[in-house]
Design a protein around this motif. Structure first.
Motif, PDB file in Angstrom:
ATOM      1  N   ARG A  64       0.971   1.722  -7.402  1.00  0.00           N
ATOM      2  CA  ARG A  64       0.551   0.604  -6.541  1.00  0.00           C
ATOM      3  C   ARG A  64       1.148  -0.710  -7.023  1.00  0.00           C
ATOM      4  NH1 ARG A  64      -5.593   2.521  -5.310  1.00  0.00           N
ATOM      5  NH2 ARG A  64      -5.045   3.736  -3.481  1.00  0.00           N
ATOM      6  N   CYS A  66       4.834  -0.612  -6.260  1.00  0.00           N
ATOM      7  CA  CYS A  66       5.071  -0.373  -4.822  1.00  0.00           C
ATOM      8  C   CYS A  66       6.126   0.705  -4.577  1.00  0.00           C
ATOM      9  CB  CYS A  66       5.437  -1.661  -4.089  1.00  0.00           C
ATOM     10  SG  CYS A  66       4.118  -2.871  -4.124  1.00  0.00           S
ATOM     11  N   GLU A 101      -0.654   4.537   2.873  1.00  0.00           N
ATOM     12  CA  GLU A 101       0.062   3.494   2.128  1.00  0.00           C
ATOM     13  C   GLU A 101      -0.307   3.582   0.678  1.00  0.00           C
ATOM     14  OE1 GLU A 101      -0.181  -0.413   3.728  1.00  0.00           O
ATOM     15  OE2 GLU A 101      -0.414   0.338   5.744  1.00  0.00           O
TER      16      GLU A 101
END
Length: 176
Positions: free
Chosen positions: A77, A80, A175
């Motif tokens: 995270r 990314c 995501e």
């Protein structure tokens, strides 16, 4: 203490040099050959960290496993993307190599040759994606739903395949 408890104690103790903010290093920071940016001499491979987490679950070290799974998720995270490996540094901010370092290796029988000691990771690595999916799945399971006893490797492989299938095909890729 039982051998498993000794091993887990060493693995999870920051003073032993294997665990760092990004996961489990490939080599302890106390070793002579440790280099936190070297390909297998101190970097953190998230895939390995996830497998260690599964092993900890197998032996009922749920909090330790959750810590490792959270590290895998946090690194992906934060960056990314799903890196092949990250630096095995003590910073809470994960980072990756951005340069190639070549050193000259010497052997009395074969002479000298250039050796790529540090390199940038692959940006999207399949096994890191799998580690992220497994970590996400395990973190979402209540402790009571986790297997109570050791499982065979074949069962772990089947569970990993099910985790990918469930996450990718039923829930969507989502995501990071």
């Amino acid at each position: 203490r039982e051998p498993a408890a000794q091993l887990v104690g060493q693995l999870m103790d920051p003073d032993e040099g294997l665990i760092c903010p990004s996961g489990i290093r490939t080599l302890s920071s106390h070793e002579r050959l440790f280099r936190p940016c070297a390909y297998h001499n101190g970097t953190v491979w998230l895939w390995d960290t996830a497998w260690v987490g599964l092993g900890l679950l197998r032996h009922r070290y749920h909090r330790c496993a959750d810590l490792l799974f959270s590290k895998v998720i946090e690194v992906c995270r934060e960056l990314c993307y799903y890196p092949e490996h990250v630096r095995g540094i003590d910073s809470t901010q994960p980072s990756v190599n951005d340069r190639i370092t070549v050193v000259e290796s010497h052997d009395p029988h074969f002479g000298a040759w250039p050796n790529q000691a540090e390199q940038p990771p692959q940006v999207v690595q399949g096994w890191t994606v799998m580690a992220f999916l497994v970590a996400s799945r395990e973190q979402s399971r209540p402790v009571q739903a986790r297997p109570p006893a050791p499982r065979e490797v074949d069962d772990l492989d089947a569970e990993l395949a099910a985790a990918v299938k469930d996450t990718v095909f039923n829930e969507g890729a989502g995501e990071i």
